[in-house]
Scaffold this active site. Sequence first.
Site: not given
Length: 295
Positions: A29, A31
């Site tokens: 999450e 990224h």
Amino acid sequence: MEVTRTFAETREKYRGRVGLLPTLGFFHEGHLRLMDMLRERCDTLVVSLFVNPTQFNDPADFDAYPRDEERDAGLAAEHGVDLFFAPDVDEVYGGVSVTTVEVSGVTVEMEGKHRPGHFVGVATVVAKLFAGLRPDMAMFGRKDAQQLAVLKAMTSDLRFPIEIVEAPVVREPDGLALSSRNVRLSREDREVALAISRGLFQAAEQVDAGERRGDRLESTVSRAIRHLDVDYVQLAAVDTMQPVPDLSAPAVLAVAARVGPVRLIDNVIFDFVDDKPVPDRGIFLDEPSSLTRLQ
Ligand code: PAF
């Protein structure tokens, strides 16, 4: 979204302002939040996936690094990525390849001391990505605070006309900083690893209460992580990454420690607003990330 394998075919597909998020893949999450943030700033969003062999000073760490290109491409498409650039080693390092990029000063302490050669690998591959992809802007996370300082220095020194956009640390609801390496933590080790963010937040509270002495802040963190195998706890200037005795200008309180087989890094950056240090604890997910569910 298109998957591209060469610099040239990627550049051919640009329209408008181009934003690049360089990654080692195995998206979490953190990224995905960065993709969403960069999406808002550019017309063409490029995400690169390249597990760069030259930045892993430990071959076992390179071998163990989690990889899943298909899953990554699916997640990138869901987050509005236009071009998913996944080159092979030859596209990046093929040819004569006798040039490396070595940034001095800012690479000496902390990660530079504990991971010899790491920053030459990072600076070289990012210079290649910049030269090959020529984006208008590139995003890097504050989680790797020293890497960010190294890449800002390199971008300025080599006159790359690229804006560096900083992204906050993304954390699990309980404070653990997101890292693809977290999937290698056992449930027990994950609990132990929480001491890192806990120690950093305790130090941040001390700063909020007026503490400015570096040794006091470092001791608070060291005490919290005394059961871990610690590489360093360091207060350093945010631009030069040199140790500082107190918090009188923007600085980072940075940690690296091993929990079981996994080496973790984390930090709190102290920005200065109206001459006062303001801790950046990052952003917290509402729900445990997919990494926690994979453990
Ligand atoms: O932070 C990372 O993921 C890597 O060091 C980077 C910037 C993609 C270079 O390989």
